[in-house]
Design an enzyme around this catalytic site. Structure first.
Site, mmCIF file in Angstrom:
data_model
loop_
_atom_site.group_PDB
_atom_site.id
_atom_site.type_symbol
_atom_site.label_atom_id
_atom_site.label_comp_id
_atom_site.label_asym_id
_atom_site.label_seq_id
_atom_site.Cartn_x
_atom_site.Cartn_y
_atom_site.Cartn_z
ATOM 1 N N SER A 180 15.292 -17.674 -20.109
ATOM 2 C CA SER A 180 16.284 -18.620 -20.514
ATOM 3 C C SER A 180 15.326 -18.488 -21.488
ATOM 4 C CB SER A 180 15.702 -20.382 -20.274
ATOM 5 O OG SER A 180 16.787 -21.302 -21.420
ATOM 6 N N GLY A 181 16.529 -17.747 -22.396
ATOM 7 C CA GLY A 181 15.593 -17.762 -24.155
ATOM 8 C C GLY A 181 16.148 -15.864 -24.046
ATOM 9 N N THR A 185 23.446 -15.304 -22.298
ATOM 10 C CA THR A 185 24.501 -15.736 -22.940
ATOM 11 C C THR A 185 25.439 -15.560 -23.794
ATOM 12 O OG1 THR A 185 24.398 -18.020 -22.591
ATOM 13 C CG2 THR A 185 26.091 -18.074 -23.850
ATOM 14 N N SER A 234 20.680 -22.442 -24.472
ATOM 15 C CA SER A 234 20.496 -22.706 -23.176
ATOM 16 C C SER A 234 21.628 -22.778 -22.101
ATOM 17 C CB SER A 234 19.618 -22.821 -22.760
ATOM 18 O OG SER A 234 18.806 -23.500 -21.355
ATOM 19 N N SER A 235 22.298 -22.216 -21.561
ATOM 20 C CA SER A 235 23.807 -22.236 -20.465
ATOM 21 C C SER A 235 22.692 -23.347 -19.273
ATOM 22 C CB SER A 235 24.220 -21.479 -19.890
ATOM 23 O OG SER A 235 24.477 -20.783 -20.761
ATOM 24 N N GLY A 472 18.724 -18.392 -15.819
ATOM 25 C CA GLY A 472 17.752 -17.781 -15.881
ATOM 26 C C GLY A 472 16.121 -18.983 -14.957
#
Length: 923
Positions: A180-181, A185, A234-235, A472
């Site tokens: 994540s990060g 996306t 974040s997705s 992630g």
């Protein structure tokens, strides 16, 4: 004239002045993972290394050192070349891979190739020049950039997928992964933009269907993304978009599948996190009259669902322009005809419903029945959602009578139970709304338009390129069921990545008729089995507890995992005394994932897996007067009384984990049926600050995303691939005067160059169309075949090549004659002929060099002997001359002393006579 003695083309041992890397013994997170230094001395076992910033060299075992790609420490860091493809690094190791990635990152070159894989390091800032139409025009598949300086870009992956789709007709997929990060996306957004642009062949006007497909992106981001401690955008769901193309190569539509929306975020967010973007966008971007109509307030802190994590929504979502984002989202919803007014009413109703609180109806009642604290709030929610008797549905629940009877009766909810029912209702409502948006978007983007003259209604080939934007790997302070399923998906995708890369390499080798070298692949099968297998897997035990109804509990689940699950039990047994004191086996269990061990908290595991809503709430939703809510909850959702009696409970559920497992298996099967491409995104630092990469964090991601496994594979194989035609095109003019080279085909031409440069046959392979070279080997040949950067270098390379080829031709002629003689001799003995080969040339070259070396040694020995004899003679002559001089001095002294005595006698006699004469005169 003196002849030049041949030298080694590449150093295989450490030498003074060479740059090296060593793993940093310090565990300080602020220190770099590797230390750079210069070799002072080396003896094959140990080396004296002067590390950067040190005053004195340190003795280090040579096995602990990795050679750097900058040969000399005198090379300034600004002048050091960063390779656009990690496969082109002469020295491959963790240190050189990390250094090359960071070296490029400093120049905002965020993309790097590792073979066909693109590594993307999040710049944490806008770089519009990287994603312009000029970059789209220059993007080419990696295989078309084998020679010269490749231009790694995420568009290269899209270009390769589009080319393969058009040439082979096989469906393609692009898998974008990372923590994540890391920028997954954004990467998918740019890939989608490129594919839509590429399908128009770069014309100015965008095709209508491409515009519709692109418009879905802001909707998904608004309703499915949220701010977390690791990423402001974040997705919180997985998405697989299949971009459909017609026979002419134009975008003909899309099909979208989503996975595991984190709907629990609606009611609960961890500290420092926020709810889904759409709520904040709505409050910031709605027109004043719309705000009044929905009875909203622009202050997000006034809403329970938007301020649970931090106490205040302000400051938690820095860097996001909610008003502008809402305008983009609203415009996209209008373009896609997604009933924005009805959707906004539902969102407002969810916010108002979240502010409904409960208290004890009668403090003295033993049943602790709940009542709504402020009926006005419920009335607003009812109005917006078109529901009736919502307060009663939240504060009571229907329970089936025991003893096999099918009668039902109502029992009051406690305030805590009513709060859970409220949250379950809002989560169910938002989940259905999100699923409806996905279905509606699919219906809009699946329309078959008339791109490029294709008649309306014409059949369009079902060819597509899939873009996977999956969550992630996640490690939070409190890891729940969502994190377990997300990490399971990442485990399986990691396995798919490694298998796909190795399958791609194996197919390439087979096509080029190169033998395949078996490579050990890291196996995460045990951890996947620990989650999925029956009867002791995490999901199997979780479903077992769910089906036990009221008898199942999160505590029982955790105890069973730490006792019966081999991986969890081993992790618990491995805890030291200090860690075990903080570890609660009734609440926590640990799984050793490929990224890192993760400790999960089983609180609410069962409730989340059930995903249940009480019958009263289901009836309230189905009975809504809102047209959109009626669409989300059709009457078919309600079970008949008989069906409810058979289920034996006032609420029903389907296992979230089992559904996710099925959808994940279907996704992987679909990916396996395509030709996959991969983009591995990397997060530079925890704060997402531009220009300040955390080297340890980047290295850990390079390890966990499988790049270092790819490097290991590359080291044991042949990563550098150079087409024969490119070699001939580059150097045929240079060697045109050599008739023996002009008559050779591309393969023989390249083979001659390899033989001329004294390359061991084990270090390269000749395929059908390409030359394969091992990583870190044949450095001079590798550099030559990749071309020079300046005119001076090119001239020097051409001179070197002509000299090498001329010597090789002489050697080859000798070998041919020797082999012809050997063949005649073998024929007389009835044996088969011997065909000249590269090894024969190298053997003759080694023999000739040994002979030349012996001549040089003999000549050197003769010179040494002559000089030694001359020196001895000079020393003897000097000694004899010194002796002669000593004798001469002694003799001359003796004669001089005798003469002096005689003169003294004569002087005395003369003085005596003078005295006597004077005496005679006196008398």
């Amino acid at each position: 004239a003196k002849r030049l003695r041949p030298a080694m083309l590449a150093a295989t041992t450490l030498a003074p002045g060479q740059r090296v890397w060593m793993k940093n013994p310090s565990t300080d997170p602020e220190s770099p993972p590797f230390l750079s230094g210069e070799v002072v001395t080396a003896n094959g076992v140990k080396a004296e290394v002067l590390f950067s910033g040190a005053d004195e060299p340190v003795s280090v075992p040579e096995v602990a050192l990795d050679m750097a790609n900058a040969i000399s420490s005198k090379l300034a860091a600004s002048a050091e070349r960063a390779e656009p493809d990690n496969c082109d690094l002469f020295q491959l190791s963790e240190a050189t891979l990390l250094h090359n990635t960071l070296l490029r990152y400093k120049d905002d070159a965020i993309y790097t190739f590792t073979g066909p894989i693109v590594t993307s390091l999040n710049p944490c800032k806008h770089l519009p020049h990287l994603f312009s139409k000029e970059c789209m025009k220059t993007a080419r598949p990696r295989e078309e950039e084998e020679l010269g300086a490749p231009n790694p870009h995420i568009f290269s992956v899209g270009a390769a997928a589009y080319k393969q789709l058009r040439e082979t007709g096989r469906n393609q997929s692009i898998v974008v992964t990372g923590i994540s990060g890391a920028g997954k996306t954004e990467a998918n957004k740019y890939l989608l933009q490129y594919l839509c642009w590429r399908s128009t062949q770069g014309v100015a006007d965008e095709l209508p269907m491409a515009k519709v497909v692109l418009s879905s992106t802001p909707v998904f981001e608004a309703f499915g993304n949220a701010t977390t401690v690791m990423n402001p955008n974040s997705s919180r769901f997985g998405k697989f978009m299949r971009v459909l193309f017609d026979d002419a190569g134009a975008v003909a539509g899309a099909s979208i599948s989503t996975y595991l929306l984190e709907k629990s975020r609606l009611a609960v967010q961890q500290p420092g996190e926020a709810n889904f973007h759409i709520f904040y966008q709505m409050l910031a971007g709605l027109q004043p009259e719309a705000v009044d109509a929905l009875k909203l307030d622009r202050d997000a802190a006034l809403y329970h669902y938007l301020s649970r994590a931090t106490g205040s929504a302000a400051g938690a979502r820095e860097g996001l322009d909610d008003a502008a984002d809402f305008e983009a989202t609203h415009s996209a919803m209008q373009l896609l005809d997604l009933q924005p007014d009805g959707v906004l009413r539902i969102l407002a109703g969810i916010l108002h419903l979240g502010n409904v609180s409960f208290e004890l109806e009668d403090p003295d009642d033993a049943e602790r029945g709940a009542a709504v604290s402020d009926p006005t709030r419920v009335a607003i929610a009812e109005e917006l959602l078109g529901m009736n008797k919502l307060a009663n549905a939240l504060t009571t629940r229907r329970v089936q009578a025991g003893g096999g009877r099918t009668s039902m009766y109502d029992v009051p909810q406690t305030p805590e139970g009513a709060t859970r029912a409220r949250d379950a209702l809002t989560k169910k409502l938002y989940d259905r709304l999100f699923s409806w948006l996905v279905a509606e978007i699919n219906e809009r983007v699946a329309s078959r338009g008339s791109p490029r003259g294709v008649e309306q209604g014409a059949t369009v080939a079902g060819k597509w390129i899939g873009l996977l934007d999956i969550f992630g790997f996640e490690i939070f302070a409190c890891n729940s069921l969502e994190q377990l399923l997300i990490n399971l998906a990442n485990e399986k995708l990691q396995r798919f990545f490694l298998d796909s890369v190795f399958r791609y390499e194996q197919a390439h080798y087979e096509a080029e008729k190169i033998e395949w070298v078996p490579v050990e692949v890291p196996d995460n099968g045990p951890i996947v089995a620990a989650i999925e297998d029956t009867p002791s897997g995490v999901l199997a035990l979780l479903d077992e507890q769910c089906w036990l109804g009221e008898r199942g509990s999160d505590t029982t689940l955790c105890n069973l995992l730490n006792q019966r699950n081999a991986v969890c039990a081993a992790a618990f047994a491995a805890l030291d005394q200090k860690t075990r004191a903080r570890f609660n086996p009734k609440v926590n269990f640990t799984l050793a994932h490929f990224v890192a061990p993760v400790t999960y908290t089983t609180s609410e595991f069962i409730e989340k897996n059930r995903d249940s809503v009480f019958e009263e709430l289901s009836r309230a939703l189905v009975g809504s007067s809102s047209p959109l809510v009626q669409t989300l909850f059709p009457p078919s959702d309600l079970a008949t009384e008989a069906a409810r009696a058979r289920k034996g409970s006032g609420k029903s559920y389907g296992s979230v984990a089992s559904k996710f497992g099925v959808s994940l298996s279907e996704l992987l099967a679909e990916l396996s049926s395509t030709d996959p491409g991969f983009v591995r995104t990397i997060k530079p630092n925890a704060a997402l600050t531009p220009g300040t990469p955390d080297e340890r964090l980047v290295l850990e991601q390079l390890r966990t995303c499988g790049m270092l496994q790819c490097v290991k594979m590359i080291r044991s194989m042949f990563p550098t691939r150079i087409p024969y035609d490119d070699v001939v095109a580059r150097y045929s003019n240079c060697l045109a005067s050599y008739t023996f080279m002009a008559s050779k085909g591309p393969r023989a031409f390249t083979a001659a160059v390899c033989e001329a440069f004294d390359v061991d046959p084990d270090e390269y392979r000749l395929g059908n169309t390409k030359l394969f070279i091992k990583g870190g080997c044949a450095i001079a040949l590798n550099k030559l075949l990749r071309g020079a950067n300046t005119r001076a270098e090119r001239l020097a390379e051409e001179v070197l090549l002509r000299w090498k080829i001329r010597l090789w031709n002489k050697e080859r002629k000798v070998v041919d004659r020797l082999m012809a003689w050997a063949t005649r001799a073998r024929r007389r003995l009835g044996e088969s002929r011997i065909a000249p080969s590269t090894r024969h040339v190298l053997a003759y070259r080694a023999l000739r060099r040994a002979y030349v070396n012996r001549l040089w040694e003999d000549r050197a020995a003769a010179r040494l002997q002559a000089r030694f004899k001359a020196r001895r003679q000079r020393e003897r002559y000097a000694a004899e001359r010194a002796s002669a001089r000593a004798i001469q001095r002694s003799t001359r002294g003796l004669i001089a002393r005798g003469e002096l005595g005689r003169l003294r006698v004569e002087a005395a006699d003369l003085a005596r006579r003078k005295a006597e004469a004077a005496a005679d005169l006196a008398r």
